[in-house]
Design an enzyme around this catalytic site. Sequence first.
Site, PDB file in Angstrom:
ATOM      1  CE  LYS A 180      62.492  59.436 103.115  1.00 10.10           C
ATOM      2  NZ  LYS A 180      62.807  58.671 101.902  1.00 10.10           N
TER       3      LYS A 180
ATOM      4  NE  ARG B  73      67.003  63.796 101.827  1.00  2.00           N
ATOM      5  CZ  ARG B  73      65.729  63.600 101.497  1.00  2.00           C
ATOM      6  NH1 ARG B  73      64.776  64.101 102.222  1.00  2.00           N
ATOM      7  NH2 ARG B  73      65.441  62.903 100.438  1.00  2.00           N
TER       8      ARG B  73
ATOM      9  NE  ARG C 105      57.442  58.988  94.272  1.00  9.28           N
ATOM     10  CZ  ARG C 105      58.382  59.335  95.140  1.00  9.28           C
ATOM     11  NH1 ARG C 105      58.167  59.177  96.420  1.00  9.28           N
ATOM     12  NH2 ARG C 105      59.533  59.789  94.707  1.00  9.28           N
TER      13      ARG C 105
ATOM     14  NE  ARG D 205      59.190  63.316  94.221  1.00 11.93           N
ATOM     15  CZ  ARG D 205      59.618  62.954  95.428  1.00 11.93           C
ATOM     16  NH1 ARG D 205      58.743  62.630  96.361  1.00 11.93           N
ATOM     17  NH2 ARG D 205      60.898  62.924  95.706  1.00 11.93           N
TER      18      ARG D 205
ATOM     19  NE  ARG E 115      65.020  61.384  94.759  1.00 11.80           N
ATOM     20  CZ  ARG E 115      63.845  60.797  94.520  1.00 11.80           C
ATOM     21  NH1 ARG E 115      63.534  60.470  93.275  1.00 11.80           N
ATOM     22  NH2 ARG E 115      63.023  60.537  95.482  1.00 11.80           N
TER      23      ARG E 115
END
Length: 226
Positions: free
Chosen positions: A17, A92, A131, A164, A175
């Site tokens: 996203k 969300r 990431r 992160r 998550r």
Amino acid sequence: MALNRALIFLGPPGAGKGTQAKRIAERYQVPHLSTGDMFRDAVACGTELGLVAKPIMERGDLVPDPIVMGMVEERLCRPDCSGGVVLDGFPRTLEQAQRLEPILERCGLGKPWVIDIHVDDDVLVRRLSGRWTCSVGGEIYNVYDAPPKNAGVCDFDGGKLIQRLDDRPEVVKERLRAYHKQTEPLIEYYRRQGLLETVDGSASVERVSSAIARVIERAQGRDGHL
Ligand code: AP5
């Protein structure tokens, strides 16, 4: 061509996203509004909002709707959103989606367009573990599929790349759980209204971008319907 819409990116953590929202916002010269980035900034600055959000994000849960809505409404009311906006990671929950509608009407943006980026869970776990994000400009890299030229350094501004905290495997699991329970029902909610298109997010970044561009161009040619 101008966007003149709110473009919502739906999808699980790691679907791409942020990567795609940044590209589309640049292409149409509209703000990229990422609620995750807004919360991370608040945490980094140690604001009251950040102090509330930090433990929730570290667990992998969603921040409560009233807090999210206050933050988003204030941002969407600013004049730079009047020509359109890209929403990344918001809404969300069903409540957020319903409360967004009158806000968009008030801002003159009407009904949103929603792009659901679909990726299977096993691919997501690998992506999130690889990431790295630039601590200066927010550019997103992946050690497996999109590495920087020099390890740990952003290609664009030389910023230090960071990982992160919520990309730890145990938090990623939470998550994903929150996504399937609270966010996935929005796919049906928007599909029923004829506002949603799904793209295959497991293809390369370029291919996903092209698929999204085609969806938007089709919608612009169809008098606003996705
Ligand atoms: P947020 O920051 O929104 O996180 P998320 O939705 O979990 O999404 P991510 O940012 O992890 O993934 P992404 O889909 O943007 O993927 P990306 O492009 O980075 O939210 C964080 C937290 O904040 C939430 O858990 C919650 O606590 C809170 N929060 C935020 N919004 C909220 C809201 N509205 N309500 C309540 N709470 C909220 O890509 C991931 C990796 O994959 C990168 O390394 C990238 O390079 C790579 N990649 C991307 N596309 C491809 C591709 N096509 N092929 C190969 N690799 C790819």
